[in-house]
Write a protein that holds these residues in place. Structure first.
Motif, PDB file in Angstrom:
ATOM      1  N   TYR A 132       0.813  -1.219   0.000  1.00 54.23           N
ATOM      2  CA  TYR A 132       0.000   0.000   0.000  1.00 54.23           C
ATOM      3  C   TYR A 132       0.846   1.268   0.000  1.00 54.23           C
ATOM      4  O   TYR A 132       0.548   2.224  -0.727  1.00 54.23           O
ATOM      5  N   ALA A 133       1.908   1.319   0.802  1.00 57.25           N
ATOM      6  CA  ALA A 133       2.721   2.537   0.859  1.00 57.25           C
ATOM      7  C   ALA A 133       3.291   2.870  -0.510  1.00 57.25           C
ATOM      8  O   ALA A 133       3.286   4.030  -0.940  1.00 57.25           O
ATOM      9  N   ALA A 134       3.789   1.849  -1.223  1.00 48.00           N
ATOM     10  CA  ALA A 134       4.362   2.087  -2.549  1.00 48.00           C
ATOM     11  C   ALA A 134       3.289   2.452  -3.559  1.00 48.00           C
ATOM     12  O   ALA A 134       3.431   3.412  -4.327  1.00 48.00           O
ATOM     13  N   ALA A 135       2.194   1.691  -3.589  1.00 46.79           N
ATOM     14  CA  ALA A 135       1.126   1.955  -4.560  1.00 46.79           C
ATOM     15  C   ALA A 135       0.457   3.303  -4.287  1.00 46.79           C
ATOM     16  O   ALA A 135       0.175   4.068  -5.213  1.00 46.79           O
ATOM     17  N   GLY A 136       0.207   3.593  -3.000  1.00 45.90           N
ATOM     18  CA  GLY A 136      -0.406   4.864  -2.654  1.00 45.90           C
ATOM     19  C   GLY A 136       0.479   6.046  -2.996  1.00 45.90           C
ATOM     20  O   GLY A 136       0.018   7.060  -3.531  1.00 45.90           O
TER      21      GLY A 136
END
Length: 433
Positions: A132-136
């Protein structure tokens, strides 16, 4: 060999074309920020219920620490594979599925009847949160123009700290009032609403290309995984920053996990009061992260090397203040030093990510952020809380927390090494086009 397809839309002159209106952009930010709050609510509430779990299951401090570290370990191992899947399947669909997984896994923690069941459920929380951190971050970097990137990404990262504050406060308050199981229900359920709303309001985008035609028009390229690896680790300043960023982020993870228990044991605070005072410490972490990048940007105007020197100073100040805070007998002075050390402990976050983006090819920025998450997990947030618990079993928690700031001193040295090569790496990146 398998390849990664990368596409980017550009305006004439090379400026990136961003999606939608300002209202749309801030809607994306609001929902993404809400999900990262949910992410860290689910991740960090467990620290507030340590005093309740220890007598119920008779577990050691290292076992309690493992409940925190297992999430970071799974995040670290799975972040890059799941980020690749998100790029292929779609970031919005992937983020939605991730949110459902971590929310239901958090609720499952409240249903656990043994330590082993809890550990498995916590691993599933990490699996849901892995990319999530990377995609967000990649989604926000595309949605907002380059001139706002540092501020937006810094604010997005700070959501993790503020989510941790809420996790500590809500977890401690609900556990004290209704029991520890309801603490997990309280932090897991709200994210389900955001997971439902996210795909309704947020559009996906195409990932950027490695190559561009002579006219500047977008074209499709095929980027081999070996080339991805080479581009991600192409610069010395970037490699030092990966390591420094990872080590230093271990300090906030340790504070969030263990400060409530530290206050309970050494300040003789009741669990609810310990959680509330710990929440102040975690809130200060968020303030430092929120404004640390802006201060670094201001100090580095016309002097790019200072963008690397400032986080080195943050890490050094944090390490020295936290060592003094835990080495001194519990009291007002130690508490002030602890809050001061917390202010600088995560202040490097925005600068570190900006440095990595500055020196790497735009075609691999999503993979760069995923690699940064991997470094944070494997070097800092996964081993940190567990090792503190292990040292606490051997000696005591105060001694273990006094040793932990050595990570900050190592991070400061690595940031200084990054500063040595940073300007040359930026020049080389700009020359490459």
């Amino acid at each position: 060999m398998r390849t990664l397809h990368l596409i980017q839309v550009r305006r004439a002159g090379g400026a990136t074309a961003f999606q939608g209106s300002k209202a749309y952009a801030w809607t994306v930010f609001a929902l993404s920020f809400g999900l990262i709050l949910s992410d860290y609510l689910s991740r960090q509430a467990v620290g507030a219920v340590f005093p309740f779990l220890k007598p119920v299951w008779g577990v050691s401090d290292s076992q309690l620490g493992a409940l925190v570290s297992i999430v970071s370990l799974v995040v670290g191992v799975m972040t890059i594979p799941l980020s690749f899947i998100a790029d292929r399947w779609g970031r919005v669909k992937s983020i939605t599925l991730m949110a459902f997984v971590w929310c239901f896994a958090t609720i499952a923690c409240g249903l656990a009847t043994s330590y082993t069941q809890m550990l498995i459920a916590r691993a599933m929380v990490g699996f849901g949160e892995a990319a999530y951190a990377a995609a967000g971050a990649a989604l926000l970097a595309h949605t907002f123009p380059e001139g706002k990137r540092s501020a937006v990404l810094g604010a997005f990262q700070s959501g993790g700290i503020f989510g941790s504050v809420m996790g500590v406060v809500i977890g401690g308050a609900v556990a004290s009032q209704f029991g520890w199981r309801y603490a997990f229900f309280a932090v897991g359920a709200p994210g389900l609403l955001l997971a439902i709303l996210y795909p309704i309001f947020v559009r996906d985008y195409e990932v950027p290309p490695l190559h561009e035609g002579e006219s500047g028009d977008s074209i499709k390229g095929r980027l081999r995984f070996a080339e991805v690896f080479r581009q991600v680790f192409a610069t010395r300043s970037g490699n030092f920053t990966f390591a420094a960023f990872g080590l230093q982020m271990g300090i906030p993870a340790i504070l969030i996990a263990w400060v409530p228990t530290y206050f309970n044991r050494f300040y003789d605070y009741a669990p609810k009061k310990a959680s509330l005072i710990a929440a102040v410490v975690v809130l200060v972490l968020g303030v430092g992260m929120l404004f640390g990048g802006g201060v670094a940007d201001w100090l580095s105007r016309g002097r790019p090397r200072h963008r690397a020197l400032v986080p080195a100073a943050y890490a050094l100040i944090s390490g020295l203040m936290l060592f003094a805070a835990f080495a001194l007998p519990p009291g007002a002075v130690g508490l002030v030093l602890l809050i001061g050390g917390a202010l600088f402990a995560a202040a490097h976050g925005g600068s570190a990510v900006a440095m990595l983006i500055d020196v790497t090819n735009p075609a691999v920025h999503a993979t760069v952020t995923a690699t940064a998450v991997l470094g944070v997990s494997l070097l800092g947030t996964a081993p940190g809380p567990y090792l503190v618990g292990l040292l606490s079993d051997v000696a005591n928690l105060r001694t273990a927390l006094s040793i932990a700031p050595l990570m900050s001193l190592a991070a400061a040295v690595l940031f200084l090494l990054a500063a040595r090569y940073y300007e040359a790496d930026i020049a080389a990146r700009n020359a490459a086009g």
